[in-house]
Design an enzyme around this catalytic site. Structure first.
Site, PDB file in Angstrom:
ATOM      1  N   ASN A  11     -15.639 -33.414  14.078  1.00  0.00           N
ATOM      2  CA  ASN A  11     -15.451 -32.140  14.788  1.00  0.00           C
ATOM      3  C   ASN A  11     -15.152 -32.298  16.277  1.00  0.00           C
ATOM      4  O   ASN A  11     -14.848 -31.312  16.941  1.00  0.00           O
ATOM      5  CB  ASN A  11     -16.662 -31.199  14.592  1.00  0.00           C
ATOM      6  CG  ASN A  11     -16.877 -30.870  13.132  1.00  0.00           C
ATOM      7  OD1 ASN A  11     -15.933 -30.434  12.464  1.00  0.00           O
ATOM      8  ND2 ASN A  11     -18.072 -31.109  12.603  1.00  0.00           N
ATOM      9  N   ARG A  18     -13.887 -25.591  20.334  1.00  0.00           N
ATOM     10  CA  ARG A  18     -15.164 -25.608  19.612  1.00  0.00           C
ATOM     11  C   ARG A  18     -16.321 -25.249  20.564  1.00  0.00           C
ATOM     12  O   ARG A  18     -16.635 -26.020  21.476  1.00  0.00           O
ATOM     13  CB  ARG A  18     -15.398 -27.015  19.055  1.00  0.00           C
ATOM     14  CG  ARG A  18     -16.717 -27.170  18.346  1.00  0.00           C
ATOM     15  CD  ARG A  18     -16.999 -28.626  18.015  1.00  0.00           C
ATOM     16  NE  ARG A  18     -18.296 -28.742  17.385  1.00  0.00           N
ATOM     17  CZ  ARG A  18     -18.978 -29.871  17.277  1.00  0.00           C
ATOM     18  NH1 ARG A  18     -18.464 -30.994  17.738  1.00  0.00           N
ATOM     19  NH2 ARG A  18     -20.155 -29.887  16.703  1.00  0.00           N
ATOM     20  N   TYR A  23     -19.885 -27.166  24.591  1.00  0.00           N
ATOM     21  CA  TYR A  23     -19.176 -28.446  24.717  1.00  0.00           C
ATOM     22  C   TYR A  23     -18.141 -28.483  25.844  1.00  0.00           C
ATOM     23  O   TYR A  23     -17.531 -29.529  26.086  1.00  0.00           O
ATOM     24  CB  TYR A  23     -18.514 -28.800  23.375  1.00  0.00           C
ATOM     25  CG  TYR A  23     -19.522 -28.998  22.269  1.00  0.00           C
ATOM     26  CD1 TYR A  23     -20.462 -30.024  22.343  1.00  0.00           C
ATOM     27  CD2 TYR A  23     -19.562 -28.152  21.162  1.00  0.00           C
ATOM     28  CE1 TYR A  23     -21.398 -30.202  21.344  1.00  0.00           C
ATOM     29  CE2 TYR A  23     -20.498 -28.327  20.145  1.00  0.00           C
ATOM     30  CZ  TYR A  23     -21.420 -29.355  20.251  1.00  0.00           C
ATOM     31  OH  TYR A  23     -22.353 -29.537  19.270  1.00  0.00           O
ATOM     32  N   ASN A  74     -19.866 -41.403  20.526  1.00  0.00           N
ATOM     33  CA  ASN A  74     -20.437 -40.070  20.327  1.00  0.00           C
ATOM     34  C   ASN A  74     -20.378 -39.829  18.822  1.00  0.00           C
ATOM     35  O   ASN A  74     -19.326 -39.446  18.291  1.00  0.00           O
ATOM     36  CB  ASN A  74     -19.642 -39.001  21.082  1.00  0.00           C
ATOM     37  CG  ASN A  74     -20.275 -37.617  20.905  1.00  0.00           C
ATOM     38  OD1 ASN A  74     -21.126 -37.426  20.027  1.00  0.00           O
ATOM     39  ND2 ASN A  74     -19.864 -36.661  21.714  1.00  0.00           N
ATOM     40  N   ALA A  77     -22.302 -35.211  14.509  1.00  0.00           N
ATOM     41  CA  ALA A  77     -23.331 -34.869  13.513  1.00  0.00           C
ATOM     42  C   ALA A  77     -23.840 -36.084  12.734  1.00  0.00           C
ATOM     43  O   ALA A  77     -24.917 -36.023  12.133  1.00  0.00           O
ATOM     44  CB  ALA A  77     -22.801 -33.809  12.556  1.00  0.00           C
ATOM     45  N   ASP A  87     -26.327 -49.199  10.528  1.00  0.00           N
ATOM     46  CA  ASP A  87     -26.199 -50.560   9.992  1.00  0.00           C
ATOM     47  C   ASP A  87     -24.938 -51.242  10.508  1.00  0.00           C
ATOM     48  O   ASP A  87     -24.951 -52.437  10.838  1.00  0.00           O
ATOM     49  CB  ASP A  87     -26.190 -50.530   8.452  1.00  0.00           C
ATOM     50  CG  ASP A  87     -27.565 -50.257   7.872  1.00  0.00           C
ATOM     51  OD1 ASP A  87     -28.565 -50.306   8.625  1.00  0.00           O
ATOM     52  OD2 ASP A  87     -27.658 -49.987   6.652  1.00  0.00           O
ATOM     53  N   GLU A  98     -24.670 -44.720  23.541  1.00  0.00           N
ATOM     54  CA  GLU A  98     -24.535 -43.451  22.805  1.00  0.00           C
ATOM     55  C   GLU A  98     -24.312 -42.315  23.814  1.00  0.00           C
ATOM     56  O   GLU A  98     -25.017 -42.237  24.819  1.00  0.00           O
ATOM     57  CB  GLU A  98     -25.829 -43.228  22.015  1.00  0.00           C
ATOM     58  CG  GLU A  98     -25.881 -41.943  21.222  1.00  0.00           C
ATOM     59  CD  GLU A  98     -27.230 -41.797  20.490  1.00  0.00           C
ATOM     60  OE1 GLU A  98     -27.991 -42.799  20.370  1.00  0.00           O
ATOM     61  OE2 GLU A  98     -27.522 -40.663  20.054  1.00  0.00           O
ATOM     62  N   HIS A 100     -23.583 -38.013  24.252  1.00  0.00           N
ATOM     63  CA  HIS A 100     -23.435 -36.645  23.732  1.00  0.00           C
ATOM     64  C   HIS A 100     -23.028 -35.746  24.886  1.00  0.00           C
ATOM     65  O   HIS A 100     -23.591 -35.843  25.987  1.00  0.00           O
ATOM     66  CB  HIS A 100     -24.752 -36.141  23.137  1.00  0.00           C
ATOM     67  CG  HIS A 100     -25.232 -36.987  22.007  1.00  0.00           C
ATOM     68  ND1 HIS A 100     -24.721 -36.882  20.730  1.00  0.00           N
ATOM     69  CD2 HIS A 100     -26.142 -37.982  21.970  1.00  0.00           C
ATOM     70  CE1 HIS A 100     -25.310 -37.781  19.952  1.00  0.00           C
ATOM     71  NE2 HIS A 100     -26.176 -38.469  20.683  1.00  0.00           N
ATOM     72  N   LEU A 101     -22.092 -34.871  24.617  1.00  0.00           N
ATOM     73  CA  LEU A 101     -21.647 -33.929  25.650  1.00  0.00           C
ATOM     74  C   LEU A 101     -22.773 -32.977  26.027  1.00  0.00           C
ATOM     75  O   LEU A 101     -23.007 -32.696  27.198  1.00  0.00           O
ATOM     76  CB  LEU A 101     -20.452 -33.118  25.127  1.00  0.00           C
ATOM     77  CG  LEU A 101     -19.189 -33.950  24.858  1.00  0.00           C
ATOM     78  CD1 LEU A 101     -18.302 -33.243  23.852  1.00  0.00           C
ATOM     79  CD2 LEU A 101     -18.438 -34.198  26.148  1.00  0.00           C
ATOM     80  N   SER A 102     -23.447 -32.465  25.009  1.00  0.00           N
ATOM     81  CA  SER A 102     -24.517 -31.485  25.241  1.00  0.00           C
ATOM     82  C   SER A 102     -25.858 -32.197  25.393  1.00  0.00           C
ATOM     83  O   SER A 102     -26.001 -33.367  25.000  1.00  0.00           O
ATOM     84  CB  SER A 102     -24.580 -30.504  24.059  1.00  0.00           C
ATOM     85  OG  SER A 102     -24.921 -31.193  22.870  1.00  0.00           O
ATOM     86  N   ARG A 107     -31.648 -28.454  22.357  1.00  0.00           N
ATOM     87  CA  ARG A 107     -31.040 -27.727  21.242  1.00  0.00           C
ATOM     88  C   ARG A 107     -31.965 -27.739  20.021  1.00  0.00           C
ATOM     89  O   ARG A 107     -33.150 -27.989  20.140  1.00  0.00           O
ATOM     90  CB  ARG A 107     -29.663 -28.328  20.962  1.00  0.00           C
ATOM     91  CG  ARG A 107     -28.752 -28.252  22.195  1.00  0.00           C
ATOM     92  CD  ARG A 107     -27.365 -28.746  21.907  1.00  0.00           C
ATOM     93  NE  ARG A 107     -26.696 -27.906  20.924  1.00  0.00           N
ATOM     94  CZ  ARG A 107     -25.589 -28.263  20.269  1.00  0.00           C
ATOM     95  NH1 ARG A 107     -25.039 -29.453  20.499  1.00  0.00           N
ATOM     96  NH2 ARG A 107     -25.045 -27.446  19.390  1.00  0.00           N
ATOM     97  N   ARG A 111     -31.336 -31.864  15.945  1.00  0.00           N
ATOM     98  CA  ARG A 111     -30.377 -32.664  16.726  1.00  0.00           C
ATOM     99  C   ARG A 111     -31.082 -33.736  17.560  1.00  0.00           C
ATOM    100  O   ARG A 111     -30.450 -34.565  18.209  1.00  0.00           O
ATOM    101  CB  ARG A 111     -29.571 -31.782  17.681  1.00  0.00           C
ATOM    102  CG  ARG A 111     -28.635 -30.849  16.972  1.00  0.00           C
ATOM    103  CD  ARG A 111     -27.726 -30.098  17.920  1.00  0.00           C
ATOM    104  NE  ARG A 111     -27.138 -28.959  17.250  1.00  0.00           N
ATOM    105  CZ  ARG A 111     -26.074 -29.014  16.442  1.00  0.00           C
ATOM    106  NH1 ARG A 111     -25.445 -30.147  16.228  1.00  0.00           N
ATOM    107  NH2 ARG A 111     -25.636 -27.927  15.845  1.00  0.00           N
TER     108      ARG A 111
END
Ligand code: DQA
Length: 149
Positions: A11, A18, A23, A74, A77, A87, A98, A100-102, A107, A111
């Site tokens: 997504n 979106r 985002y 990123n 989900a 793995d 790692e 994440h935008l948000s 949230r 999440r």
């Protein structure tokens, strides 16, 4: 030049339209452009990809074992669900950051658990597209430290 694989999960190809309140308005193409400019300044090569398919992401991570020096991901989900990604990231034996935008901690509680965090050197969230650029800064430093060691 060191090569960094920047992976985007499901997504994220829809960024821009979106849920912009969460985002932002940057498209994934805008984020890629910003990453390219930043990477050039840091003397890094980037391979920037997105997939809506877990298996494709797994295959790309496996391939990165032989071709990349680090992975910025990123996982979207798949963050909360994918032991397969975890793995694959383990077997890649590369530094992982790692992104994440948000701010996932503000949230829904579902999440807030990340399988990917188990293997990530660090996690950046809540800073929008800038998170990717900070991840590139951090990755450049990790690679430099490894080379100097
Ligand atoms: C996301 C956060 C995830 O919870 C969500 O499923 C995404 C995007 C982020 O960048 O904020 O798709 O990874």
């Amino acid at each position: 030049m060191p090569e960094i694989l920047i992976l985007n999960g499901p997504n994220l190809n829809m960024l821009g339209v979106r849920e912009p309140a969460i985002y932002g308005r940057d498209t994934l193409g805008d984020i890629e452009d910003k990453c390219r400019t930043k990477a050039q300044a840091l003397n890094l090569d980037i391979d920037f990809r997105q997939s809506n398919h877990e298996g494709e992401l797994v295959t790309w991570i496996q391939e990165a074992r032989d071709t990349a020096d680090g992975i910025i991901i990123n996982p979207a989900a798949y963050t909360m669900t994918s032991i397969a990604l975890l793995d694959a990231l383990k077997l890649a034996e590369l530094p992982v950051i790692e992104v994440h935008l948000s701010n996932i901690h503000q949230r829904e509680t579902f999440r807030q658990h990340s399988y990917v965090s188990l293997v990530a050197v660090g996690v950046i969230c809540g800073l929008g597209a800038q998170g990717y650029l900070l991840a590139l800064d951090a990755m450049a430093e990790l690679i430099k430290r490894k080379a100097d060691a």
